[in-house]
Design a protein around this motif. Structure first.
Motif: not given
Length: 178
Positions: A58-61, A63-66, A72-73, A149-150
């Motif tokens: 998630i942090t490296t995108d 997997i898109p968080e939003n 990719r989830v 934000k994170e």
């Protein structure tokens, strides 16, 4: 591409890797001993690492968080589902089957239907009630943390770190003489 068409695969992947986590965790604890330091340490270490992998994704995108509908989830589901299966197996191995660690409805049912609910001395009821309160507090904290934000990644980093700390703490656990 919109991943909504893959809901069946998400469910299958989650259930399958949850069961795999339960199977592997139970096999490790049966082979090494339910309350042996090493088996508990390895179990919690693997759980923590699994959560941290999801946090990294998630942090490296990766997997898109939003975007929960992204294909990719599917990458992150196995790591979290495996961890939850291992967590349930660990709670059973430790002998606390009255504390479901992933679903609260069982705790609520067990509390409400406990024939000794109003007894002053009732260790199982006390553990169930404490588990329900702790999951509620954890959910509230996780919800607030996910708003920073994170985002959700920070919740996973904290959860993974807690599991790693618990894994290390098990090394100091005094084993019972068998």
């Amino acid at each position: 591409m919109n991943g909504a068409h893959l809901q069946w695969l998400r469910s299958l992947l989650a259930i399958g890797t949850f069961m795999l986590g339960s199977l592997i965790s139970a096999a490790i604890t049966r082979r090494c001993g339910n309350t042996r330091r090493l088996s508990l340490c390895v179990n919690f270490l693997l759980q923590g690492l699994s959560i941290l992998v999801a946090a990294i994704l998630i942090t490296t995108d990766a997997i898109p968080e939003n975007n929960a509908n992204s294909d990719r989830v599917l990458i992150g589901i196995p790591f979290l589902a495996w961890q939850f299966g291992a967590q349930v197996a660990a709670s059973r191995a430790l002998g606390y089957s009255e504390i479901p660690t992933t679903v609260l409805t069982s705790v609520y049912n067990d509390l409400a239907s406990d024939p000794k609910l109003w007894d002053l001395q009732n260790a199982k009821r006390n553990r169930r009630a404490a588990a329900a309160v702790m999951v509620l507090v954890g959910g509230i904290c996780g919800g607030w943390l996910s708003r920073v934000k994170e985002g959700f990644g920070i919740v996973l980093w904290i959860g993974g770190a807690i599991k790693i700390v618990l894994a290390i703490a098990w090394l100091g656990y005094a084993e019972a003489v068998e």
